[in-house]
Design a protein around this motif. Structure first.
Motif, PDB file in Angstrom:
ATOM      1  N   ARG A 203       0.843  -1.206   0.000  1.00 44.01           N
ATOM      2  CA  ARG A 203       0.000   0.000   0.000  1.00 44.01           C
ATOM      3  C   ARG A 203       0.877   1.255   0.000  1.00 44.01           C
ATOM      4  O   ARG A 203       0.523   2.262  -0.624  1.00 44.01           O
ATOM      5  CB  ARG A 203      -0.949  -0.012   1.193  1.00 44.01           C
ATOM      6  CG  ARG A 203      -2.047  -1.076   1.096  1.00 44.01           C
ATOM      7  CD  ARG A 203      -3.205  -0.769   2.016  1.00 44.01           C
ATOM      8  NE  ARG A 203      -4.212  -1.820   1.992  1.00 44.01           N
ATOM      9  CZ  ARG A 203      -5.141  -1.963   1.037  1.00 44.01           C
ATOM     10  NH1 ARG A 203      -5.176  -1.109   0.022  1.00 44.01           N
ATOM     11  NH2 ARG A 203      -6.025  -2.935   1.095  1.00 44.01           N
ATOM     12  N   PHE A 207      -0.496   0.841  -4.034  1.00 43.68           N
ATOM     13  CA  PHE A 207      -1.562  -0.103  -4.374  1.00 43.68           C
ATOM     14  C   PHE A 207      -2.859   0.287  -3.680  1.00 43.68           C
ATOM     15  O   PHE A 207      -2.907   0.368  -2.447  1.00 43.68           O
ATOM     16  CB  PHE A 207      -1.173  -1.532  -3.970  1.00 43.68           C
ATOM     17  CG  PHE A 207      -0.304  -2.237  -4.969  1.00 43.68           C
ATOM     18  CD1 PHE A 207      -0.841  -3.121  -5.876  1.00 43.68           C
ATOM     19  CD2 PHE A 207       1.061  -1.987  -5.010  1.00 43.68           C
ATOM     20  CE1 PHE A 207      -0.039  -3.758  -6.808  1.00 43.68           C
ATOM     21  CE2 PHE A 207       1.873  -2.611  -5.932  1.00 43.68           C
ATOM     22  CZ  PHE A 207       1.322  -3.504  -6.837  1.00 43.68           C
ATOM     23  N   CYS A 210      -8.407  -2.085  -5.359  1.00 47.19           N
ATOM     24  CA  CYS A 210      -8.651  -2.868  -6.570  1.00 47.19           C
ATOM     25  C   CYS A 210      -7.376  -3.565  -7.041  1.00 47.19           C
ATOM     26  O   CYS A 210      -7.380  -4.770  -7.308  1.00 47.19           O
ATOM     27  CB  CYS A 210      -9.211  -1.961  -7.669  1.00 47.19           C
ATOM     28  SG  CYS A 210      -9.643  -2.847  -9.182  1.00 47.19           S
ATOM     29  N   ASP A 211      -6.282  -2.823  -7.147  1.00 43.47           N
ATOM     30  CA  ASP A 211      -5.013  -3.415  -7.580  1.00 43.47           C
ATOM     31  C   ASP A 211      -4.511  -4.452  -6.583  1.00 43.47           C
ATOM     32  O   ASP A 211      -3.933  -5.477  -6.968  1.00 43.47           O
ATOM     33  CB  ASP A 211      -3.950  -2.330  -7.762  1.00 43.47           C
ATOM     34  CG  ASP A 211      -4.059  -1.652  -9.123  1.00 43.47           C
ATOM     35  OD1 ASP A 211      -4.704  -2.227 -10.010  1.00 43.47           O
ATOM     36  OD2 ASP A 211      -3.511  -0.545  -9.284  1.00 43.47           O
ATOM     37  N   MET A 212      -4.725  -4.195  -5.298  1.00 44.99           N
ATOM     38  CA  MET A 212      -4.293  -5.136  -4.279  1.00 44.99           C
ATOM     39  C   MET A 212      -5.048  -6.458  -4.416  1.00 44.99           C
ATOM     40  O   MET A 212      -4.454  -7.546  -4.339  1.00 44.99           O
ATOM     41  CB  MET A 212      -4.509  -4.549  -2.883  1.00 44.99           C
ATOM     42  CG  MET A 212      -3.969  -5.415  -1.755  1.00 44.99           C
ATOM     43  SD  MET A 212      -2.170  -5.531  -1.765  1.00 44.99           S
ATOM     44  CE  MET A 212      -1.737  -3.897  -1.202  1.00 44.99           C
ATOM     45  N   LYS A 214      -6.416  -7.667  -7.106  1.00 43.69           N
ATOM     46  CA  LYS A 214      -5.984  -8.349  -8.338  1.00 43.69           C
ATOM     47  C   LYS A 214      -4.620  -8.989  -8.165  1.00 43.69           C
ATOM     48  O   LYS A 214      -4.379 -10.101  -8.644  1.00 43.69           O
ATOM     49  CB  LYS A 214      -5.977  -7.360  -9.501  1.00 43.69           C
ATOM     50  CG  LYS A 214      -7.364  -6.939  -9.953  1.00 43.69           C
ATOM     51  CD  LYS A 214      -7.298  -5.915 -11.075  1.00 43.69           C
ATOM     52  CE  LYS A 214      -8.686  -5.503 -11.523  1.00 43.69           C
ATOM     53  NZ  LYS A 214      -8.642  -4.455 -12.585  1.00 43.69           N
ATOM     54  N   LEU A 215      -3.709  -8.296  -7.491  1.00 44.79           N
ATOM     55  CA  LEU A 215      -2.377  -8.851  -7.266  1.00 44.79           C
ATOM     56  C   LEU A 215      -2.440 -10.088  -6.378  1.00 44.79           C
ATOM     57  O   LEU A 215      -1.824 -11.121  -6.678  1.00 44.79           O
ATOM     58  CB  LEU A 215      -1.482  -7.796  -6.626  1.00 44.79           C
ATOM     59  CG  LEU A 215      -0.045  -8.248  -6.319  1.00 44.79           C
ATOM     60  CD1 LEU A 215       0.733  -8.465  -7.611  1.00 44.79           C
ATOM     61  CD2 LEU A 215       0.674  -7.241  -5.434  1.00 44.79           C
ATOM     62  N   ARG A 244       6.589   3.474  -8.921  1.00 46.35           N
ATOM     63  CA  ARG A 244       5.501   3.142  -7.993  1.00 46.35           C
ATOM     64  C   ARG A 244       4.306   4.061  -8.264  1.00 46.35           C
ATOM     65  O   ARG A 244       4.471   5.237  -8.565  1.00 46.35           O
ATOM     66  CB  ARG A 244       5.946   3.343  -6.552  1.00 46.35           C
ATOM     67  CG  ARG A 244       7.092   2.464  -6.120  1.00 46.35           C
ATOM     68  CD  ARG A 244       7.393   2.676  -4.637  1.00 46.35           C
ATOM     69  NE  ARG A 244       8.583   1.946  -4.210  1.00 46.35           N
ATOM     70  CZ  ARG A 244       8.961   1.815  -2.948  1.00 46.35           C
ATOM     71  NH1 ARG A 244       8.230   2.381  -1.986  1.00 46.35           N
ATOM     72  NH2 ARG A 244      10.046   1.143  -2.635  1.00 46.35           N
ATOM     73  N   GLY A 247       0.190   3.145 -13.569  1.00 46.72           N
ATOM     74  CA  GLY A 247      -0.818   2.174 -13.967  1.00 46.72           C
ATOM     75  C   GLY A 247      -0.247   0.808 -14.292  1.00 46.72           C
ATOM     76  O   GLY A 247      -0.950  -0.201 -14.214  1.00 46.72           O
ATOM     77  N   ARG A 250       1.548  -2.675 -11.132  1.00 46.25           N
ATOM     78  CA  ARG A 250       1.076  -4.003 -10.721  1.00 46.25           C
ATOM     79  C   ARG A 250       1.473  -5.059 -11.751  1.00 46.25           C
ATOM     80  O   ARG A 250       1.920  -6.153 -11.390  1.00 46.25           O
ATOM     81  CB  ARG A 250      -0.449  -4.000 -10.537  1.00 46.25           C
ATOM     82  CG  ARG A 250      -1.018  -5.395 -10.277  1.00 46.25           C
ATOM     83  CD  ARG A 250      -2.496  -5.350  -9.965  1.00 46.25           C
ATOM     84  NE  ARG A 250      -3.293  -4.847 -11.064  1.00 46.25           N
ATOM     85  CZ  ARG A 250      -3.732  -5.601 -12.069  1.00 46.25           C
ATOM     86  NH1 ARG A 250      -3.417  -6.890 -12.137  1.00 46.25           N
ATOM     87  NH2 ARG A 250      -4.466  -5.078 -13.022  1.00 46.25           N
ATOM     88  N   HIS A 251       1.314  -4.733 -13.039  1.00 41.32           N
ATOM     89  CA  HIS A 251       1.676  -5.692 -14.088  1.00 41.32           C
ATOM     90  C   HIS A 251       3.174  -5.976 -14.077  1.00 41.32           C
ATOM     91  O   HIS A 251       3.606  -7.125 -14.259  1.00 41.32           O
ATOM     92  CB  HIS A 251       1.259  -5.142 -15.454  1.00 41.32           C
ATOM     93  CG  HIS A 251      -0.209  -4.903 -15.591  1.00 41.32           C
ATOM     94  ND1 HIS A 251      -1.125  -5.935 -15.674  1.00 41.32           N
ATOM     95  CD2 HIS A 251      -0.929  -3.756 -15.642  1.00 41.32           C
ATOM     96  CE1 HIS A 251      -2.333  -5.432 -15.780  1.00 41.32           C
ATOM     97  NE2 HIS A 251      -2.264  -4.121 -15.763  1.00 41.32           N
ATOM     98  N   SER A 254       4.057  -8.169 -11.099  1.00 47.24           N
ATOM     99  CA  SER A 254       3.646  -9.555 -11.376  1.00 47.24           C
ATOM    100  C   SER A 254       4.633 -10.231 -12.316  1.00 47.24           C
ATOM    101  O   SER A 254       4.917 -11.429 -12.185  1.00 47.24           O
ATOM    102  CB  SER A 254       2.247  -9.568 -11.998  1.00 47.24           C
ATOM    103  OG  SER A 254       1.287  -9.034 -11.118  1.00 47.24           O
TER     104      SER A 254
END
Length: 400
Positions: A203, A207, A210-212, A214-215, A244, A247, A250-251, A254
């Motif tokens: 966070r 993050f 929503c992103d959290m 999904k991750l 950081r 958009g 997160r990708h 991952s």
């Protein structure tokens, strides 16, 4: 002494128990031959009877596991030492009735007991039933509760599972996402404090909820690993040029997850060799499409050959629009390319379209733009396009 024990056992086993009369018990017996059959087998072999009985309690644990719970003999041999303290079938029978009430099949029950034999020792009224009530209060259905139990029976019988699920439901955003994640990583139920540390750090990296969610759903083991390892993953992500809070962060995270510097460097070298990119072009492409690092070498090779050799795109063009390397080659790019080439060769297009647009737009947009307007001039186009999406190459799409 042996005769006296035999007389006691015969007297005990000739007395009906709740297991042979409970309507909830019968459906979960593995072969519809519950305890009555097991007892007849025991009485027919005194030597085996004495070997399968707990020497201190007189309860035939191994035979109960096989005849009533549906375990195989090797499974029962492995599990029975953990239940040597049981004095009767009373509590196990109550547990089996509880499992039947949740809708578990005989095979499911056998799987639970084989995985966690001590589940038969759990209290129903003061332990399992309050847990089910607590989980139901969080919004889980009986089928979801049964699914959770099957995934991790030893964690399920701990009362701490209710507050843990309350926390995780907020984190994952839905029970389906959470149960799917637990299926891949049951450590979520064992290491909540470690998860909380990792989530707090992520966070801080920007993050949102929503992103959290999904991750955590896509890589559930990321939040149960050591904090120092997560911090290294974030540092590697930033080294790719993805800041950081962006958009693509997160990708990118991952894509680098659980890869070290050498693996990432090897992947970058492969991109440069395959696409003829310079260091500068790699630096342009990766922040826009960091998931290229997760693509297989074979997939990248095939896509790059098609885009450069057949479509005629330049490496610099692809570097500016690297996402096209991630589209399905057989299911998306080739069929659409064939349609556009057919229209061009038959004089049905006034202007050459951008292939980036052709490949990236939605199916609805593509069909509406390149197929429907030509249904009279090319009545078979829709049929040929559908066939090519299925892996065929229609005759009209074979160009010389």
């Amino acid at each position: 002494m042996l005769r006296r024990r035999g007389r006691v056992l015969i007297q005990m086993l000739s007395t009906p128990s709740a297991a042979t009369t409970s309507p909830l018990h019968r459906p979960i017996s593995a072969a519809a031959r519950p305890q009555l059959h097991a007892r007849s087998c025991i009485l027919s072999s005194p030597r085996r009877l004495l070997s399968g009985i707990s020497p201190t309690t007189g309860f035939a644990v191994e035979e109960y596991l096989v005849g009533t719970c549906g375990l195989t003999r090797p499974q029962a041999l492995k599990a029975s030492p953990k239940l040597a303290h049981l004095r009767s079938a009373a509590n196990p029978d109550a547990v089996l009735a509880f499992l039947a009430g949740l809708g578990l099949s005989g095979a499911d029950v056998a799987a639970v007991i084989a995985r966690d034999p001590k589940f038969l020792c759990a209290g129903v009224d003061k332990g399992l039933s309050p847990i089910v009530a607590g989980l139901s209060g969080l919004g889980l259905s009986h089928s979801e509760i049964a699914r959770l139990l099957l995934q991790s029976p030893n964690n399920f019988r701990s009362r701490s599972i209710v507050p843990k699920l309350q926390y995780y439901l907020r984190l994952f955003g839905s029970s389906e996402r959470l149960l799917r994640a637990i299926n891949f990583n049951t450590a979520l139920l064992a290491y909540k404090s470690k998860v909380e540390l990792n989530v707090a750090f992520l966070r801080q990296c920007g993050f949102g909820d929503c992103d959290m969610a999904k991750l955590c759903s896509s890589i559930p083991r990321m939040v149960t690993t050591d904090l120092e390892r997560v911090q290294r993953m974030v540092a590697l992500t930033e080294a790719l040029g993805v800041p950081r809070g962006s958009g693509m962060f997160r990708h990118a995270l991952s894509a680098v997850a659980f890869r070290d510097e050498k693996q990432i460097a090897a992947k970058v070298d492969h991109l440069k060799k395959t696409l003829g990119w310079s260091d500068a072009e790699v630096g342009i492409a990766l922040p826009k499409a960091p998931f290229l690092l997760a693509k297989s070498s074979e997939s990248l090779q095939h896509s790059s050959e098609f885009l450069m050799s057949e479509v005629g795109l330049e490496p610099a063009y692809i570097a500016q629009r690297p996402v096209i390397l991630c589209y399905s080659l057989e299911g998306r790019m080739k069929p659409r390319y064939y349609v556009v080439k057919f229209l061009k060769e038959n004089g049905l297009l006034k202007h050459d379209p951008s292939y980036y647009t052709v490949f990236k737009e939605t199916e609805k947009y593509f069909v509406g733009k390149f197929i429907y307007p030509h249904k009279e001039a090319a009545p078979h186009l829709a049929e040929d396009y559908a066939a090519s999406c299925g892996g065929e190459v229609p005759t009209r799409f074979k160009f010389t």
